[in-house]
Motif scaffolding. Structure first.
Motif, PDB file in Angstrom:
ATOM      1  N   HIS A 157      -0.320 -13.559   7.969  1.00 20.79           N
ATOM      2  CA  HIS A 157       0.149 -15.400   7.783  1.00 20.79           C
ATOM      3  C   HIS A 157      -0.258 -15.825   7.015  1.00 20.79           C
ATOM      4  CE1 HIS A 157       3.401 -15.217  11.514  1.00 20.79           C
ATOM      5  NE2 HIS A 157       2.289 -14.603  11.933  1.00 20.79           N
ATOM      6  N   GLY A 158      -0.088 -17.024   6.224  1.00 25.15           N
ATOM      7  CA  GLY A 158      -1.057 -17.662   4.960  1.00 25.15           C
ATOM      8  C   GLY A 158      -0.257 -17.232   3.559  1.00 25.15           C
ATOM      9  N   LYS A 159       0.109 -15.946   3.138  1.00 25.07           N
ATOM     10  CA  LYS A 159       0.246 -15.169   1.401  1.00 25.07           C
ATOM     11  C   LYS A 159       0.925 -16.733   0.797  1.00 25.07           C
ATOM     12  CE  LYS A 159       2.407 -11.667   2.996  1.00 25.07           C
ATOM     13  NZ  LYS A 159       3.179 -10.399   1.991  1.00 25.07           N
ATOM     14  N   MET A 160      -0.387 -16.059  -0.087  1.00 20.00           N
ATOM     15  CA  MET A 160       0.044 -17.183  -1.241  1.00 20.00           C
ATOM     16  C   MET A 160       1.515 -16.790  -2.339  1.00 20.00           C
ATOM     17  SD  MET A 160      -2.271 -17.577  -4.971  1.00 20.00           S
ATOM     18  CE  MET A 160      -1.641 -18.296  -6.075  1.00 20.00           C
ATOM     19  N   GLY A 161       2.002 -15.666  -2.307  1.00 20.30           N
ATOM     20  CA  GLY A 161       2.636 -15.000  -2.471  1.00 20.30           C
ATOM     21  C   GLY A 161       3.492 -13.653  -1.857  1.00 20.30           C
ATOM     22  N   GLN A 162       4.054 -13.215  -2.052  1.00 25.62           N
ATOM     23  CA  GLN A 162       4.923 -12.060  -2.267  1.00 25.62           C
ATOM     24  C   GLN A 162       5.207 -11.914  -0.140  1.00 25.62           C
ATOM     25  OE1 GLN A 162       4.063  -8.534  -3.543  1.00 25.62           O
ATOM     26  NE2 GLN A 162       3.255  -8.747  -5.440  1.00 25.62           N
ATOM     27  N   ARG A 163       5.928 -13.079  -0.223  1.00 22.47           N
ATOM     28  CA  ARG A 163       5.495 -13.894   1.560  1.00 22.47           C
ATOM     29  C   ARG A 163       6.923 -13.179   2.329  1.00 22.47           C
ATOM     30  NH1 ARG A 163       3.641 -19.728   2.046  1.00 22.47           N
ATOM     31  NH2 ARG A 163       5.415 -19.854   3.186  1.00 22.47           N
ATOM     32  N   ALA A 164       8.134 -12.153   1.376  1.00 22.40           N
ATOM     33  CA  ALA A 164       8.929 -11.694   2.099  1.00 22.40           C
ATOM     34  C   ALA A 164       8.365  -9.959   2.609  1.00 22.40           C
ATOM     35  CB  ALA A 164       9.871 -11.439   1.027  1.00 22.40           C
ATOM     36  N   THR A 165       7.065  -9.990   1.782  1.00 16.98           N
ATOM     37  CA  THR A 165       6.587  -8.058   2.535  1.00 16.98           C
ATOM     38  C   THR A 165       6.394  -8.856   3.384  1.00 16.98           C
ATOM     39  OG1 THR A 165       6.182  -7.902   0.066  1.00 16.98           O
ATOM     40  CG2 THR A 165       5.245  -6.467   1.949  1.00 16.98           C
ATOM     41  N   TYR A 166       6.618  -7.481   4.899  1.00 11.25           N
ATOM     42  CA  TYR A 166       5.845  -7.882   6.577  1.00 11.25           C
ATOM     43  C   TYR A 166       4.297  -7.060   5.944  1.00 11.25           C
ATOM     44  CZ  TYR A 166       5.319  -6.797  10.983  1.00 11.25           C
ATOM     45  OH  TYR A 166       4.464  -7.189  12.326  1.00 11.25           O
ATOM     46  N   THR A 167       3.432  -7.876   5.959  1.00 16.57           N
ATOM     47  CA  THR A 167       1.804  -7.692   5.396  1.00 16.57           C
ATOM     48  C   THR A 167       1.136  -6.978   7.352  1.00 16.57           C
ATOM     49  OG1 THR A 167       2.297  -8.061   3.370  1.00 16.57           O
ATOM     50  CG2 THR A 167      -0.208  -7.910   3.555  1.00 16.57           C
ATOM     51  N   ALA A 168       0.398  -6.585   7.306  1.00 20.77           N
ATOM     52  CA  ALA A 168      -0.217  -6.635   8.256  1.00 20.77           C
ATOM     53  C   ALA A 168      -1.644  -5.566   8.822  1.00 20.77           C
ATOM     54  CB  ALA A 168       0.492  -5.382   9.364  1.00 20.77           C
ATOM     55  N   GLU A 169      -2.124  -6.359   9.728  1.00 25.74           N
ATOM     56  CA  GLU A 169      -3.743  -5.753  10.401  1.00 25.74           C
ATOM     57  C   GLU A 169      -2.997  -4.156  10.701  1.00 25.74           C
ATOM     58  OE1 GLU A 169      -8.056  -6.231  11.955  1.00 25.74           O
ATOM     59  OE2 GLU A 169      -6.405  -7.782  12.097  1.00 25.74           O
ATOM     60  N   VAL A 218      -7.813  12.477  17.133  1.00 25.34           N
ATOM     61  CA  VAL A 218      -8.702  11.047  17.873  1.00 25.34           C
ATOM     62  C   VAL A 218      -8.755   9.329  16.546  1.00 25.34           C
ATOM     63  CG1 VAL A 218      -8.926   9.937  19.554  1.00 25.34           C
ATOM     64  CG2 VAL A 218      -9.407  12.097  19.624  1.00 25.34           C
ATOM     65  N   LEU A 219      -8.090   8.383  16.441  1.00 26.43           N
ATOM     66  CA  LEU A 219      -8.386   8.007  15.639  1.00 26.43           C
ATOM     67  C   LEU A 219      -8.663   6.465  16.113  1.00 26.43           C
ATOM     68  CD1 LEU A 219      -5.588   8.204  13.189  1.00 26.43           C
ATOM     69  CD2 LEU A 219      -7.969   8.595  12.584  1.00 26.43           C
ATOM     70  N   ASN A 220      -9.913   5.592  15.479  1.00 26.90           N
ATOM     71  CA  ASN A 220     -10.480   4.394  16.238  1.00 26.90           C
ATOM     72  C   ASN A 220     -10.730   3.463  14.511  1.00 26.90           C
ATOM     73  OD1 ASN A 220     -10.515   4.452  19.286  1.00 26.90           O
ATOM     74  ND2 ASN A 220     -11.223   6.496  18.847  1.00 26.90           N
ATOM     75  N   GLY A 221     -10.099   2.420  14.899  1.00 28.66           N
ATOM     76  CA  GLY A 221     -10.690   1.514  13.609  1.00 28.66           C
ATOM     77  C   GLY A 221      -9.534   0.642  13.660  1.00 28.66           C
ATOM     78  N   SER A 222      -9.309  -0.001  12.356  1.00 29.22           N
ATOM     79  CA  SER A 222      -8.402  -1.236  11.667  1.00 29.22           C
ATOM     80  C   SER A 222      -8.067  -0.967  10.060  1.00 29.22           C
ATOM     81  CB  SER A 222      -8.930  -2.631  12.225  1.00 29.22           C
ATOM     82  OG  SER A 222     -10.021  -2.788  11.715  1.00 29.22           O
ATOM     83  N   LYS A 223      -7.520  -0.896   9.592  1.00 32.37           N
ATOM     84  CA  LYS A 223      -6.472  -1.413   8.175  1.00 32.37           C
ATOM     85  C   LYS A 223      -6.030  -2.678   8.358  1.00 32.37           C
ATOM     86  CE  LYS A 223      -7.747   2.822   7.426  1.00 32.37           C
ATOM     87  NZ  LYS A 223      -8.698   3.682   6.609  1.00 32.37           N
ATOM     88  N   MET A 224      -6.598  -3.074   7.131  1.00 37.10           N
ATOM     89  CA  MET A 224      -6.339  -4.593   6.437  1.00 37.10           C
ATOM     90  C   MET A 224      -5.263  -4.751   5.584  1.00 37.10           C
ATOM     91  SD  MET A 224      -6.985  -7.562   8.117  1.00 37.10           S
ATOM     92  CE  MET A 224      -7.067  -9.446   7.776  1.00 37.10           C
ATOM     93  N   TRP A 225      -4.018  -5.718   5.385  1.00 42.00           N
ATOM     94  CA  TRP A 225      -3.443  -5.292   4.510  1.00 42.00           C
ATOM     95  C   TRP A 225      -2.324  -4.404   3.892  1.00 42.00           C
ATOM     96  CZ3 TRP A 225      -5.559 -10.211   3.759  1.00 42.00           C
ATOM     97  CH2 TRP A 225      -6.091 -10.491   3.657  1.00 42.00           C
ATOM     98  N   ILE A 226      -1.757  -4.415   5.080  1.00 40.15           N
ATOM     99  CA  ILE A 226      -0.516  -3.004   4.556  1.00 40.15           C
ATOM    100  C   ILE A 226       0.516  -3.434   4.440  1.00 40.15           C
ATOM    101  CG2 ILE A 226      -0.266  -0.552   5.447  1.00 40.15           C
ATOM    102  CD1 ILE A 226      -3.349  -0.818   4.737  1.00 40.15           C
ATOM    103  N   SER A 227       0.981  -3.474   3.351  1.00 38.60           N
ATOM    104  CA  SER A 227       2.489  -3.834   3.260  1.00 38.60           C
ATOM    105  C   SER A 227       3.200  -2.790   4.417  1.00 38.60           C
ATOM    106  CB  SER A 227       2.823  -3.432   1.687  1.00 38.60           C
ATOM    107  OG  SER A 227       2.103  -4.431   1.152  1.00 38.60           O
ATOM    108  N   ASN A 228       4.530  -3.020   4.901  1.00 37.29           N
ATOM    109  CA  ASN A 228       4.960  -2.378   5.796  1.00 37.29           C
ATOM    110  C   ASN A 228       4.720  -2.197   6.963  1.00 37.29           C
ATOM    111  OD1 ASN A 228       6.867  -2.867   4.109  1.00 37.29           O
ATOM    112  ND2 ASN A 228       6.829   0.120   3.137  1.00 37.29           N
ATOM    113  N   GLY A 229       3.421  -2.405   6.829  1.00 40.78           N
ATOM    114  CA  GLY A 229       2.480  -1.958   8.750  1.00 40.78           C
ATOM    115  C   GLY A 229       3.120  -2.500   9.819  1.00 40.78           C
ATOM    116  N   GLY A 230       3.178  -1.788  10.438  1.00 38.33           N
ATOM    117  CA  GLY A 230       4.310  -1.862  11.674  1.00 38.33           C
ATOM    118  C   GLY A 230       5.140  -1.808  11.806  1.00 38.33           C
TER     119      GLY A 230
END
Length: 376
Positions: free
Chosen positions: A196-208, A146-158
């Motif tokens: 949203h609002g990344k400086m660069g590499q904006r085509a990459t889907y980055t997610a929390e 059972v997992l609980n928590g969050s991850k940040m800056w995940i490329s391809n996340g979701g």
């Protein structure tokens, strides 16, 4: 040394794909911060996606040197689009490090059926470089985790069909209390939010990523319980080399764009490439490019031959990304005012290159790794 015929073919394929498909569309996806689904599909159809999946489950089973040869070409066109492909290989690498045959068949074989992605979820909002201090928790309940928590800056996340999540089941054990566990897309309690609002590499889907009582079978744990931190480090010691490859691509593009502009731009009655100030900039960019590529190839060679590679990988990643930043910055300077606007591609090179100094271990962390290896 020279590349094999097969490597030359992959290089040519990736270079043509970049020229025909990526470069004409890169600026548009960057400006819209949009995931290029059709480009990823075309990469899949050409065999340029998930290239390291083992032959034992039907994949190409390419080596790391093969991967970085391809990576330089795609990074030349758009680092943001390359990061999508590279991050999927990052998500696959823990399977090569620690998965059993059943897990490889169950999770990796489906990635060969369609343009599906993998992801690697280690970083958290308050935890990047300190990978042993994870706040995402894992609890064992019978045959489930059972997992609980969050991850940040995940490329391809979701977007990824499979995500390797690193969670702490015994905080008192620190890095020995971490597990690596596979979470499949659409698992109940597993959600994401695009950043949203990344400086660069904006085509990459980055997610929390958010995990709320996410239940997965214990059979999804890679390696042994408590080996998660080791799996993460072994993975990153390999996958920071493709980051270097993308950086080499950025540097090469910066040089090509600068040479082209300096040849055409007339000042004081002659092309600016006739001025020594410009010539010296171009020479330094070329020196950086060649040394960065050699460092990257060498690190990949060590991995492919099962030789010690921790320091070489750190050298390649830090040096190549620093060179990419330098080359992109000098390209803007050579272009003058035109380098500062999006009509020319060099400002995007700078915005994209910056992230290469940060993700998969900041360049400060790389220098610490190098120092530790020297003092062993």
């Amino acid at each position: 040394f020279s590349l094999t015929d097969e490597q030359k073919q992959f290089q040519s394929l990736a270079r043509q794909f970049t020229k025909d498909i990526i470069i004409p569309q890169a600026a548009e996806f960057d400006q819209r911060e949009e995931y290029p689904a059709e480009i990823v599909k075309q990469a899949f159809e050409l065999g340029l996606l998930n290239t390291i999946i083992p032959e034992s489950v039907g994949g190409l089973g390419l080596g790391l040197l093969d991967e970085v040869i391809i990576g330089e070409e795609i990074g030349y066109g758009c680092m943001g689009i390359y990061t999508i492909l590279m991050a999927s290989e990052l998500g696959i690498t823990p399977f090569l490090v620690a998965a059993n045959d059943e897990q490889k068949e169950r999770f990796l074989a489906p990635l060969l059926e369609a343009p599906k992605l993998a992801a690697f979820a280690l970083s958290e909002a308050d935890n990047g470089s300190d990978a042993a201090g994870l706040k995402t928790r894992a609890e064992f309940d019978g045959d489930e985790v059972v997992l609980n928590g969050s991850k940040m800056w995940i490329s391809n996340g979701g977007l990824a069909d499979i995500t390797v999540v690193f969670a702490n089941y015994a905080p008192e054990k620190k890095h020995k209390g971490v597990i690596a566990v596979v979470v499949e897309k659409d698992t109940p309690g597993f959600s994401h939010q695009k950043i949203h609002g990344k400086m660069g590499q904006r085509a990459t889907y980055t997610a929390e990523l958010v995990l709320e009582n996410v239940r997965v079978p214990k059979a999804n744990i890679l390696g042994e319980i408590g080996e998660g931190f080791s799996i993460a480090m072994k993975t990153l010691n390999k996958t920071r080399i493709p980051v270097a490859a993308g950086s080499v691509g950025i540097a090469r593009r910066a040089i090509d764009e600068s040479v082209k502009y300096a040849t055409e731009r007339i000042a004081f009655g002659k092309p600016i490439n006739r001025f020594q100030a410009i010539q010296l900039k171009l020479a330094d960019m070329k020196i950086g490019l060649e040394t960065a590529r050699l460092a990257t190839y060498y690190a990949a060679y060590l991995v492919d031959n099962n030789l010690p590679h921790i320091s070489a990988a750190a050298v390649a990643k830090a040096h190549a990304s620093d060179i990419a930043m330098m080359a992109a910055n000098e390209a803007i300077q050579i272009h003058g005012g035109f380098g500062y606007i999006s009509e020319f591609p060099v400002e995007k090179l700078l915005r994209d290159a910056k992230l290469n100094q940060i993700y998969e271990g900041t360049n400060e962390i790389q220098r610490i790794v190098i120092s530790r290896e020297l003092n062993r």
